[in-house]
Write a protein that holds these residues in place. Sequence first.
Motif, short mmCIF file in Angstrom:
data_model
loop_
_atom_site.label_atom_id
_atom_site.label_comp_id
_atom_site.label_asym_id
_atom_site.label_seq_id
_atom_site.Cartn_x
_atom_site.Cartn_y
_atom_site.Cartn_z
N VAL A 24 0.92 -1.39 0.01
CA VAL A 24 0.02 0.01 -0.01
C VAL A 24 0.71 1.32 -0.07
CG1 VAL A 24 -1.68 1.25 1.37
CG2 VAL A 24 -2.01 -1.15 1.00
N PHE A 44 -9.85 6.39 3.34
CA PHE A 44 -9.39 5.20 4.18
C PHE A 44 -8.62 5.45 5.65
CE2 PHE A 44 -9.54 3.71 -0.26
CZ PHE A 44 -10.64 2.65 -0.05
N ALA A 67 -17.36 4.23 4.86
CA ALA A 67 -16.05 4.69 4.96
C ALA A 67 -16.02 4.90 6.56
CB ALA A 67 -15.46 5.93 4.25
N TRP A 70 -15.50 1.28 7.74
CA TRP A 70 -14.06 0.46 7.45
C TRP A 70 -12.79 1.23 7.79
CZ3 TRP A 70 -16.16 1.25 1.88
CH2 TRP A 70 -15.63 2.40 1.33
N SER A 71 -12.88 2.66 8.03
CA SER A 71 -11.68 3.35 8.27
C SER A 71 -11.35 3.11 9.75
CB SER A 71 -12.08 4.88 8.17
OG SER A 71 -13.05 5.54 9.04
N THR A 74 -8.95 0.22 8.20
CA THR A 74 -8.10 0.60 6.99
C THR A 74 -7.05 1.38 7.24
OG1 THR A 74 -9.70 2.21 6.27
CG2 THR A 74 -9.88 0.00 5.39
N TYR A 75 -7.01 2.40 8.20
CA TYR A 75 -6.16 3.33 8.64
C TYR A 75 -4.83 2.66 8.92
CZ TYR A 75 -6.27 2.51 13.66
OH TYR A 75 -6.10 1.78 14.77
N PHE A 77 -3.23 0.36 7.61
CA PHE A 77 -2.41 -0.09 6.37
C PHE A 77 -1.89 0.96 5.73
CE2 PHE A 77 -5.52 -3.34 7.16
CZ PHE A 77 -4.65 -4.59 7.11
N VAL A 113 -7.90 -6.83 13.72
CA VAL A 113 -9.06 -6.05 13.29
C VAL A 113 -9.76 -5.45 14.91
CG1 VAL A 113 -11.56 -5.87 12.76
CG2 VAL A 113 -9.90 -6.99 11.24
#
Length: 238
Positions: A24, A44, A67, A70-71, A74-75, A77, A113
């Motif tokens: 990423v 993200f 978002a 998922w944020s 995802t932050y 990564f 997670v």
Amino acid sequence: MSQREPILNIPGVIAVLAGVMILVHCWRVFVLDPETDIQVLLTFAFIPARFERSLAASWGFPGGIAADIWSFVTYAFLHADWTHLGVNVLWFVVFGSPVARRFGTLRSLAFFVVTAAIGAAAHLAANGAELAPMIGASAAVSGFTAAAVRFVFQSGGPLGPMRSAHPDAYHVPALSLPDLVRNGTVMGMITVWILLNVVFGAVSLPIPGAEGQIAWQAHLGGFVAGLVLFRLFDPVAA
């Protein structure tokens, strides 16, 4: 017959998660233009202002409600620079590997997670409607560090007395929370870890090669989550 040992003896789930972080970052640095990279961050990264509806409406954050959800993960990564990425990946490999050998793939993914999300929630609770995005795997890495100290220093464990290289070393009985408090080695490590986060985060001392303020509340949130929730993920009998 001789047996060949791999050069890097890292559990697959740790290698994959670390590899995704690296890929990423390479994608953002070498492929994306600055404007597109900003859109990636807005979509993200974890931005507390997303949850202040008046600010969210005026800024028009992309991704909407999805978002917002998922944020929380995802932050982890996304990283600010190569130093930030390198420190997190190295720390993750060192402390995530023994935990992954104990938990297995699915539990390790779920643990990543959960600790990332709780770290983000702690950051949100402490920073209100902050517009600055939070990025980096530090909260999840802190969770794995906390999980590791529950068992790695035990007798027969990977770093304990009578240690061995046998896979059973990663399945020794873990310290209970009351026993953890009474264990000088473990409490010494936890104290140093907390002090480092407070000194470099809360007091805002600069770290060479790192930019921006450290999200120390997220680190603490992930660490406490890893320490307290360890037993829910641990497949080894108490």
